[in-house]
Design a protein around this motif. Structure first.
Motif, PDB file in Angstrom:
ATOM      1  N   LEU A   1      36.821  17.792  54.817  1.00  0.00           N
ATOM      2  CA  LEU A   1      37.583  17.889  56.263  1.00  0.00           C
ATOM      3  C   LEU A   1      39.061  17.562  56.017  1.00  0.00           C
ATOM      4  CD1 LEU A   1      34.628  16.829  58.488  1.00  0.00           C
ATOM      5  CD2 LEU A   1      34.914  19.222  57.762  1.00  0.00           C
ATOM      6  N   ASP A   2      39.733  17.877  57.096  1.00  0.00           N
ATOM      7  CA  ASP A   2      41.038  17.331  57.275  1.00  0.00           C
ATOM      8  C   ASP A   2      40.847  16.062  57.771  1.00  0.00           C
ATOM      9  OD1 ASP A   2      42.196  19.689  56.084  1.00  0.00           O
ATOM     10  OD2 ASP A   2      42.454  20.430  58.533  1.00  0.00           O
ATOM     11  N   LYS A   3      41.928  15.114  57.560  1.00  0.00           N
ATOM     12  CA  LYS A   3      41.831  13.954  58.333  1.00  0.00           C
ATOM     13  C   LYS A   3      41.835  13.777  59.748  1.00  0.00           C
ATOM     14  CE  LYS A   3      43.796  10.991  54.597  1.00  0.00           C
ATOM     15  NZ  LYS A   3      44.768  10.050  53.979  1.00  0.00           N
ATOM     16  N   SER A   4      42.862  14.826  60.213  1.00  0.00           N
ATOM     17  CA  SER A   4      42.669  15.088  61.659  1.00  0.00           C
ATOM     18  C   SER A   4      41.330  15.423  62.384  1.00  0.00           C
ATOM     19  CB  SER A   4      43.776  16.200  62.118  1.00  0.00           C
ATOM     20  OG  SER A   4      43.255  17.375  61.386  1.00  0.00           O
ATOM     21  N   ASP A   5      40.125  15.937  61.387  1.00  0.00           N
ATOM     22  CA  ASP A   5      39.015  16.084  61.998  1.00  0.00           C
ATOM     23  C   ASP A   5      37.951  15.043  62.145  1.00  0.00           C
ATOM     24  OD1 ASP A   5      39.412  18.979  61.681  1.00  0.00           O
ATOM     25  OD2 ASP A   5      38.807  18.939  59.722  1.00  0.00           O
ATOM     26  N   GLN A   6      38.475  13.775  61.585  1.00  0.00           N
ATOM     27  CA  GLN A   6      37.694  12.372  61.598  1.00  0.00           C
ATOM     28  C   GLN A   6      38.392  11.341  62.199  1.00  0.00           C
ATOM     29  OE1 GLN A   6      36.463  12.221  57.437  1.00  0.00           O
ATOM     30  NE2 GLN A   6      37.961  14.146  56.842  1.00  0.00           N
ATOM     31  N   TRP A   7      37.849  10.676  63.086  1.00  0.00           N
ATOM     32  CA  TRP A   7      38.612   9.387  63.264  1.00  0.00           C
ATOM     33  C   TRP A   7      38.479   8.256  62.399  1.00  0.00           C
ATOM     34  CZ3 TRP A   7      41.681   9.035  67.155  1.00  0.00           C
ATOM     35  CH2 TRP A   7      41.745   9.923  68.335  1.00  0.00           C
ATOM     36  N   GLY A   8      39.773   7.845  61.846  1.00  0.00           N
ATOM     37  CA  GLY A   8      39.842   6.603  61.222  1.00  0.00           C
ATOM     38  C   GLY A   8      39.874   5.273  61.349  1.00  0.00           C
ATOM     39  N   ASP A   9      40.902   4.456  60.977  1.00  0.00           N
ATOM     40  CA  ASP A   9      40.633   2.968  61.425  1.00  0.00           C
ATOM     41  C   ASP A   9      41.698   3.054  62.648  1.00  0.00           C
ATOM     42  OD1 ASP A   9      38.579   1.901  60.120  1.00  0.00           O
ATOM     43  OD2 ASP A   9      39.856   1.457  58.368  1.00  0.00           O
ATOM     44  N   GLU A  10      42.462   3.950  63.038  1.00  0.00           N
ATOM     45  CA  GLU A  10      43.379   3.943  64.000  1.00  0.00           C
ATOM     46  C   GLU A  10      42.538   3.605  65.319  1.00  0.00           C
ATOM     47  OE1 GLU A  10      42.980   8.391  63.940  1.00  0.00           O
ATOM     48  OE2 GLU A  10      42.880   6.606  62.313  1.00  0.00           O
ATOM     49  N   LEU A  11      41.257   3.821  65.346  1.00  0.00           N
ATOM     50  CA  LEU A  11      40.312   3.774  66.396  1.00  0.00           C
ATOM     51  C   LEU A  11      39.725   2.287  66.529  1.00  0.00           C
ATOM     52  CD1 LEU A  11      39.180   5.103  68.925  1.00  0.00           C
ATOM     53  CD2 LEU A  11      37.287   6.115  67.451  1.00  0.00           C
ATOM     54  N   TYR A  12      39.491   1.812  65.619  1.00  0.00           N
ATOM     55  CA  TYR A  12      38.865   0.677  65.275  1.00  0.00           C
ATOM     56  C   TYR A  12      39.798  -0.889  64.996  1.00  0.00           C
ATOM     57  CZ  TYR A  12      34.999   4.098  64.485  1.00  0.00           C
ATOM     58  OH  TYR A  12      34.514   4.992  64.769  1.00  0.00           O
ATOM     59  N   HIS A  13      40.898  -0.421  64.769  1.00  0.00           N
ATOM     60  CA  HIS A  13      41.893  -1.721  64.171  1.00  0.00           C
ATOM     61  C   HIS A  13      42.011  -2.447  65.411  1.00  0.00           C
ATOM     62  CE1 HIS A  13      44.464  -3.512  61.513  1.00  0.00           C
ATOM     63  NE2 HIS A  13      45.361  -3.708  62.258  1.00  0.00           N
ATOM     64  N   GLY A  14      42.006  -3.791  65.304  1.00  0.00           N
ATOM     65  CA  GLY A  14      42.505  -4.759  66.356  1.00  0.00           C
ATOM     66  C   GLY A  14      41.586  -4.828  67.468  1.00  0.00           C
ATOM     67  N   ASN A  15      40.266  -4.551  67.667  1.00  0.00           N
ATOM     68  CA  ASN A  15      39.559  -4.416  68.819  1.00  0.00           C
ATOM     69  C   ASN A  15      38.146  -4.883  68.465  1.00  0.00           C
ATOM     70  OD1 ASN A  15      38.221  -2.029  68.045  1.00  0.00           O
ATOM     71  ND2 ASN A  15      39.848  -0.665  68.969  1.00  0.00           N
ATOM     72  N   SER A  16      37.215  -4.797  69.449  1.00  0.00           N
ATOM     73  CA  SER A  16      35.873  -5.124  69.288  1.00  0.00           C
ATOM     74  C   SER A  16      34.924  -4.049  69.010  1.00  0.00           C
ATOM     75  CB  SER A  16      35.276  -5.953  70.437  1.00  0.00           C
ATOM     76  OG  SER A  16      35.767  -5.206  71.607  1.00  0.00           O
ATOM     77  N   LEU A  17      35.430  -2.845  68.780  1.00  0.00           N
ATOM     78  CA  LEU A  17      34.534  -1.838  68.471  1.00  0.00           C
ATOM     79  C   LEU A  17      34.218  -1.681  66.949  1.00  0.00           C
ATOM     80  CD1 LEU A  17      36.629   1.216  70.010  1.00  0.00           C
ATOM     81  CD2 LEU A  17      34.284   0.321  70.848  1.00  0.00           C
ATOM     82  N   ASP A  18      33.071  -1.546  66.728  1.00  0.00           N
ATOM     83  CA  ASP A  18      32.602  -1.415  65.328  1.00  0.00           C
ATOM     84  C   ASP A  18      32.622   0.070  64.904  1.00  0.00           C
ATOM     85  OD1 ASP A  18      31.878  -3.979  65.065  1.00  0.00           O
ATOM     86  OD2 ASP A  18      29.804  -3.919  65.078  1.00  0.00           O
ATOM     87  N   ARG A  19      32.679   0.173  63.371  1.00  0.00           N
ATOM     88  CA  ARG A  19      32.235   1.518  62.837  1.00  0.00           C
ATOM     89  C   ARG A  19      31.120   1.620  62.689  1.00  0.00           C
ATOM     90  NH1 ARG A  19      36.831   0.251  58.030  1.00  0.00           N
ATOM     91  NH2 ARG A  19      35.410  -1.595  58.213  1.00  0.00           N
ATOM     92  N   GLY A  20      30.426   2.021  63.857  1.00  0.00           N
ATOM     93  CA  GLY A  20      28.603   2.039  63.741  1.00  0.00           C
ATOM     94  C   GLY A  20      28.157   3.254  62.941  1.00  0.00           C
TER      95      GLY A  20
END
Length: 307
Positions: A121-140
């Motif tokens: 897939l393209d990178k734009s099809d997937q959420w990478g670490d821009e969504l998880y960096h510096g917060n309390s969200l886990d990559r579940g």
């Protein structure tokens, strides 16, 4: 052992929590090239003895949201070792994961630290670490790391679970406590009886999901489990976990959580994913059909789970 480098003065931003994984700096995440996936078996529909369950796919209006592979294959199924993923085009998150779990022949494999983009897939099809960096969200993990780790390619299965296509944003209290507790119970049951288990997992997408960094964070997740009991009875069960309280403030990670056993039909109705092959073997669904009422039970003790 490394010698102390006294020139490296402490800052708050360079401190890390013991026992937690730290996301890569956004933009530096590696990608697994399509050729690396050529030998993957994916989810096997006939894995349960005597009960063939096709890979559930979205139907109706949601069918058009299944993301086709860009390269390295055709169709919408991303095959990994012992599991498969269907991606949502609109949400850039997995719509469905399906894994075959073998209670015996399991191997202890060390956890890895790095998450990868899937090059099919393209990178734009997937959420990478821009969504998880510096917060309390886990990559579940949607497919639990330990579930596909069996057979001669156990290490490959372990590594395959660390792709962003297998990840949804979950608050730490949900990912590290609630979901793990339910999954441990399922895994323990499989280990004890040497059972074969199919586990399907995904998010409930809704318009009420929380807007965050350009993404919409799901308020709840579902899990469907199919087994054949020792007496030869096919059994399908479904579960829902909410993280709505945790998401009310991303900074507060110790809020309560709720886990429910629900009907497979409810998962099917809310997600548009076709679980019709399971409906006859879920007592919650059959009760809902007979009464015309929603069937739901709060799971405040894992002993309350019915199969």
């Amino acid at each position: 052992m490394s010698a102390a480098n006294l020139s490296r003065k402490a800052t708050f931003d360079t401190m890390t929590c013991l026992g937690t994984e730290t996301p890569e700096r956004p933009g530096s995440e590696p990608t697994t090239m399509p050729v690396k996936f050529e030998d993957r078996n994916g989810y096997e529909s006939g894995f349960l003895h005597g009960w063939d369950i096709p890979l559930p796919l979205a139907v109706g209006a949601n069918a058009s949201d299944m993301l086709p592979l860009r390269r390295g294959g055709t169709g919408v199924e991303l095959k990994y070792q012992n599991f498969s993923v269907i991606m949502s085009a609109s949400r850039r998150l997995p719509m469905l994961t399906a894994v075959n779990l073998l209670g015996l022949d399991r191997e202890q494999v060390d956890r890895i630290d790095t998450w990868y983009f899937d090059g099919r897939l393209d990178k734009s099809d997937q959420w990478g670490d821009e969504l998880y960096h510096g917060n309390s969200l886990d990559r579940g993990h949607m497919v639990r790391r330990e579930d596909p780790v069996w057979g001669p390619l156990a290490k490959q299965a372990n590594a395959d679970t660390f792709h962003f296509t297998n990840s949804c944003p979950q608050m730490a209290s949900v990912n590290q406590k609630t979901w793990v507790g339910l999954e441990n119970h399922i895994l323990k049951m499989a280990k004890a009886d040497g059972m074969r288990v199919n586990v399907y997992t995904g998010p409930f997408f809704s318009d009420a999901d929380v807007d965050y960094r350009g993404a919409k964070i799901p308020l709840a997740f579902w899990k469907v489990v199919a087994i054949v009991t020792e007496e030869g009875r096919p059994s399908a069960t479904a579960y829902k976990i909410s993280q709505q309280q945790e998401l009310s403030e991303l900074e507060y990670i110790f809020a309560g959580y709720l886990t429910y056993q629900i009907s497979v039909k409810e998962v099917m109705d809310q997600t548009g994913i076709n679980f019709s092959a399971l409906l006859d073997y879920d007592g919650f669904t059959q009760r809902a059909v007979m009464t015309g009422e929603r069937t739901i039970e709060l799971i405040n003790n894992l002993d309350r789970v019915k199969i």
